[in-house]
Design a protein around this motif. Structure first.
Motif, PDB file in Angstrom:
ATOM      1  N   ASP A 203       0.845  -1.197   0.000  1.00 24.96           N
ATOM      2  CA  ASP A 203       0.000   0.000   0.000  1.00 24.96           C
ATOM      3  C   ASP A 203       0.881   1.246   0.000  1.00 24.96           C
ATOM      4  O   ASP A 203       2.025   1.210   0.458  1.00 24.96           O
ATOM      5  N   HIS A 204       0.326   2.339  -0.526  1.00 22.41           N
ATOM      6  CA  HIS A 204       1.015   3.623  -0.446  1.00 22.41           C
ATOM      7  C   HIS A 204       0.038   4.772  -0.297  1.00 22.41           C
ATOM      8  O   HIS A 204       0.333   5.914  -0.625  1.00 22.41           O
ATOM      9  N   GLY A 205      -1.166   4.473   0.213  1.00 21.55           N
ATOM     10  CA  GLY A 205      -2.097   5.533   0.561  1.00 21.55           C
ATOM     11  C   GLY A 205      -3.073   5.923  -0.527  1.00 21.55           C
ATOM     12  O   GLY A 205      -2.898   5.596  -1.699  1.00 21.55           O
ATOM     13  N   PRO A 206      -4.146   6.659  -0.138  1.00 28.14           N
ATOM     14  CA  PRO A 206      -5.195   7.021  -1.088  1.00 28.14           C
ATOM     15  C   PRO A 206      -4.762   7.966  -2.196  1.00 28.14           C
ATOM     16  O   PRO A 206      -5.506   8.162  -3.156  1.00 28.14           O
ATOM     17  N   GLN A 207      -3.570   8.584  -2.073  1.00 29.62           N
ATOM     18  CA  GLN A 207      -3.132   9.442  -3.169  1.00 29.62           C
ATOM     19  C   GLN A 207      -2.620   8.611  -4.344  1.00 29.62           C
ATOM     20  O   GLN A 207      -2.478   9.123  -5.451  1.00 29.62           O
ATOM     21  N   ALA A 208      -2.353   7.332  -4.130  1.00 34.81           N
ATOM     22  CA  ALA A 208      -1.973   6.444  -5.225  1.00 34.81           C
ATOM     23  C   ALA A 208      -3.200   6.213  -6.103  1.00 34.81           C
ATOM     24  O   ALA A 208      -4.270   5.871  -5.588  1.00 34.81           O
ATOM     25  N   PRO A 209      -3.090   6.423  -7.409  1.00 36.85           N
ATOM     26  CA  PRO A 209      -4.280   6.325  -8.273  1.00 36.85           C
ATOM     27  C   PRO A 209      -5.041   5.015  -8.133  1.00 36.85           C
ATOM     28  O   PRO A 209      -6.283   5.007  -8.148  1.00 36.85           O
ATOM     29  N   SER A 210      -4.344   3.906  -8.002  1.00 39.83           N
ATOM     30  CA  SER A 210      -5.043   2.622  -7.901  1.00 39.83           C
ATOM     31  C   SER A 210      -5.870   2.536  -6.623  1.00 39.83           C
ATOM     32  O   SER A 210      -7.013   2.045  -6.645  1.00 39.83           O
ATOM     33  N   ILE A 211      -5.317   3.010  -5.523  1.00 39.42           N
ATOM     34  CA  ILE A 211      -6.056   2.978  -4.260  1.00 39.42           C
ATOM     35  C   ILE A 211      -7.244   3.936  -4.316  1.00 39.42           C
ATOM     36  O   ILE A 211      -8.356   3.615  -3.876  1.00 39.42           O
TER      37      ILE A 211
ATOM     38  N   ASP B 260      -0.284   0.020 -14.620  1.00 38.51           N
ATOM     39  CA  ASP B 260       0.305  -0.183 -15.934  1.00 38.51           C
ATOM     40  C   ASP B 260       1.701   0.420 -15.975  1.00 38.51           C
ATOM     41  O   ASP B 260       2.365   0.535 -14.943  1.00 38.51           O
ATOM     42  N   ASP B 261       2.151   0.861 -17.138  1.00 37.08           N
ATOM     43  CA  ASP B 261       3.551   1.241 -17.303  1.00 37.08           C
ATOM     44  C   ASP B 261       4.013   2.329 -16.340  1.00 37.08           C
ATOM     45  O   ASP B 261       5.130   2.268 -15.823  1.00 37.08           O
ATOM     46  N   ILE B 262       3.181   3.329 -16.092  1.00 38.60           N
ATOM     47  CA  ILE B 262       3.614   4.461 -15.273  1.00 38.60           C
ATOM     48  C   ILE B 262       3.362   4.213 -13.791  1.00 38.60           C
ATOM     49  O   ILE B 262       4.218   4.488 -12.948  1.00 38.60           O
ATOM     50  N   HIS B 263       2.201   3.698 -13.443  1.00 39.50           N
ATOM     51  CA  HIS B 263       1.865   3.409 -12.046  1.00 39.50           C
ATOM     52  C   HIS B 263       1.743   1.899 -11.897  1.00 39.50           C
ATOM     53  O   HIS B 263       0.711   1.324 -12.191  1.00 39.50           O
ATOM     54  N   GLY B 264       2.841   1.278 -11.497  1.00 37.21           N
ATOM     55  CA  GLY B 264       2.823  -0.164 -11.279  1.00 37.21           C
ATOM     56  C   GLY B 264       3.725  -0.965 -12.188  1.00 37.21           C
ATOM     57  O   GLY B 264       3.998  -2.136 -11.914  1.00 37.21           O
ATOM     58  N   GLY B 265       4.199  -0.368 -13.269  1.00 40.82           N
ATOM     59  CA  GLY B 265       5.011  -1.108 -14.212  1.00 40.82           C
ATOM     60  C   GLY B 265       6.505  -0.913 -14.074  1.00 40.82           C
ATOM     61  O   GLY B 265       7.287  -1.576 -14.759  1.00 40.82           O
ATOM     62  N   ALA B 266       6.922  -0.009 -13.184  1.00 37.97           N
ATOM     63  CA  ALA B 266       8.352   0.315 -13.088  1.00 37.97           C
ATOM     64  C   ALA B 266       9.178  -0.866 -12.584  1.00 37.97           C
ATOM     65  O   ALA B 266      10.362  -0.971 -12.905  1.00 37.97           O
ATOM     66  N   GLY B 267       8.571  -1.750 -11.802  1.00 38.20           N
ATOM     67  CA  GLY B 267       9.309  -2.915 -11.328  1.00 38.20           C
ATOM     68  C   GLY B 267       9.722  -3.822 -12.474  1.00 38.20           C
ATOM     69  O   GLY B 267      10.864  -4.290 -12.536  1.00 38.20           O
ATOM     70  N   GLU B 268       8.786  -4.068 -13.382  1.00 41.22           N
ATOM     71  CA  GLU B 268       9.113  -4.859 -14.572  1.00 41.22           C
ATOM     72  C   GLU B 268      10.216  -4.188 -15.388  1.00 41.22           C
ATOM     73  O   GLU B 268      11.167  -4.837 -15.844  1.00 41.22           O
ATOM     74  N   GLN B 269      10.104  -2.882 -15.546  1.00 41.78           N
ATOM     75  CA  GLN B 269      11.099  -2.147 -16.328  1.00 41.78           C
ATOM     76  C   GLN B 269      12.455  -2.155 -15.640  1.00 41.78           C
ATOM     77  O   GLN B 269      13.508  -2.242 -16.300  1.00 41.78           O
ATOM     78  N   ALA B 270      12.458  -2.061 -14.300  1.00 44.92           N
ATOM     79  CA  ALA B 270      13.727  -2.081 -13.568  1.00 44.92           C
ATOM     80  C   ALA B 270      14.406  -3.441 -13.692  1.00 44.92           C
ATOM     81  O   ALA B 270      15.641  -3.513 -13.827  1.00 44.92           O
ATOM     82  N   VAL B 271      13.628  -4.521 -13.653  1.00 47.02           N
ATOM     83  CA  VAL B 271      14.215  -5.845 -13.865  1.00 47.02           C
ATOM     84  C   VAL B 271      14.863  -5.909 -15.246  1.00 47.02           C
ATOM     85  O   VAL B 271      15.961  -6.461 -15.412  1.00 47.02           O
ATOM     86  N   GLU B 272      14.196  -5.324 -16.241  1.00 52.68           N
ATOM     87  CA  GLU B 272      14.764  -5.303 -17.588  1.00 52.68           C
ATOM     88  C   GLU B 272      16.073  -4.517 -17.624  1.00 52.68           C
ATOM     89  O   GLU B 272      17.076  -4.977 -18.197  1.00 52.68           O
ATOM     90  N   LEU B 273      16.079  -3.337 -17.011  1.00 54.94           N
ATOM     91  CA  LEU B 273      17.292  -2.518 -16.987  1.00 54.94           C
ATOM     92  C   LEU B 273      18.417  -3.244 -16.260  1.00 54.94           C
ATOM     93  O   LEU B 273      19.562  -3.265 -16.730  1.00 54.94           O
ATOM     94  N   TYR B 274      18.113  -3.837 -15.104  1.00 56.61           N
ATOM     95  CA  TYR B 274      19.136  -4.575 -14.369  1.00 56.61           C
ATOM     96  C   TYR B 274      19.697  -5.708 -15.223  1.00 56.61           C
ATOM     97  O   TYR B 274      20.893  -6.010 -15.168  1.00 56.61           O
TER      98      TYR B 274
END
Length: 273
Positions: free
Chosen positions: A70-78, A103-117
C-alpha cells in the motif's frame, strides 16, 4: 469421436493444474499435501515457476510482497478502489478497477527495472566494469525509453524511500547465506550511485527498484515482477475498499464537491468561475 475429444481437451493445455472429480494437483503436487505445509509465497512461486522454492527463497519473495502492499489514497489505484466502492461496486469490482490502473507508469516500473538490471548484468558479464556497464545502460535506456529511470526517484520520499534500504539489507543477508548471488543488489546500488552523481543529489531507489532487485535475484522474469506487484498491491486495495465500504459515502470523486476543476475552454459570457 476420439479426435473430437482431443481437439476439445487440448484446447487449453496446461501444466499448472490437473483436476478431476476427487483430484486436484498443482504442478503434480496434490492439494491436500500443499495445504498446511507451504506458505502463500511458496504457492505463488510453485504456480508461476513450476517448482517449489526453498524456505529462504520464499522468505525473501515474501519480503518484497509485504513491502509493496500500500502507499495511501493518493496512489491512483487505491483512490480508484475507494471511488469504485462509493459508486456501488463490490470488492471484486473495486479490485478490478484498481488493478487495471497498474500499468507502465503506475505499477510497471518494477518490470522495467528488472529489464534494466538485466541489461546491466549482461554488459558486465561481457567484461565491462559494473559502474561502466550501469552508466552505459542508463544512457541506452534514456535514449530509447525516456528520461525517467525505472525504480529510482520518488515524489514523496526524499532523500530516501524507507522501504529500499531494508529490502537491500535483506538481500545482503540472503546473499551471505548463499540464497541469492547478490549481483543485482550491486547493480541496483551502482545505478543509485550514478544517478546521485549525475544529479548532484539523492535520487532515491523506490519500492519498484528495490523489489526489482529481489525479483531479479530470485530469477523472476520482468513481466512476472509486474504481476507480483499487482498481487502485493491488491492487499492494500482490498483493505481500502473494505474501509470505504464501512465509512459509507456515495459517488465520491477525486476531490470534494466544493472544489471545482480548472476550466480552460471558451467562455462566451466571461463568467466560467
Amino acid at each position: 469421436m476420439s479426435d473430437t475429444h482431443n481437439d476439445v481437451s487440448d484446447w487449453w493445455a496446461t501444466s499448472i493444474i490437473d483436476m478431476a472429480p476427487g483430484r486436484i494437483r498443482f504442478r503434480g503436487h496434490p492439494v491436500e499435501q500443499l495445504v498446511g505445509t507451504v506458505s502463500f509465497a511458496q504457492m505463488i512461486w510453485l504456480l508461476t515457476r513450476g517448482d517449489l522454492p526453498t524456505e529462504a527463497e520464499a522468505a525473501l519473495l515474501e519480503c518484497a510482497l509485504v513491502a509493496a502492499v500500500d502507499h495511501g489514497p493518493q496512489a491512483p489505484s487505491i483512490a480508484a478502489a475507494r471511488m469504485a466502492v462509493t459508486c456501488g461496486l463490490g470488492l471484486n469490482g473495486a479490485i478490478a478497477s484498481a488493478v487495471n490502473m497498474l500499468d507502465d507508469i503506475h505499477g510497471g516500473a518494477g518490470e522495467q527495472a528488472v529489464e534494466l538490471y538485466g541489461w546491466i548484468d549482461g554488459a558486465a558479464t561481457s567484461g565491462a566494469a559494473l559502474e561502466d556497464a550501469a552508466s552505459a545502460m542508463i544512457d541506452k535506456w534514456r535514449a530509447g525509453r525516456g528520461a525517467f529511470i525505472p525504480g529510482f526517484g520518488h515524489r514523496f520520499h526524499k532523500p530516501e524511500d524507507p522501504r529500499a534500504p531494508r529490502l537491500l539489507q535483506l538481500v545482503d543477508e540472503a546473499a551471505a547465506a548463499g540464497t541469492v548471488s547478490g549481483r543485482f543488489a550491486a547493480i541496483g546500488r551502482a545505478v543509485q550511485q550514478i544517478l546521485n552523481e549525475r544529479k548532484g543529489g539523492p535520487v532515491p531507489m523506490n519500492i519498484d527498484g528495490a523489489t526489482a532487485v529481489i525479483y531479479a535475484e530470485l530469477g523472476f522474469a520482468g513481466p512476472l515482477a509486474r504481476g507480483l506487484f499487482c498481487l502485493s498491491r491488491s492487499v492494500g486495495i482490498i483493505a481500502h475498499a473494505w474501509e470505504q465500504m464501512n465509512q459509507g459515502g456515495r459517488n465520491k470523486g477525486p476531490t470534494p464537491p466544493a472544489y471545482r476543476w480548472t476550466y480552460t475552454g471558451p467562455d462566451p459570457i466571461g463568467n466560467s468561475r
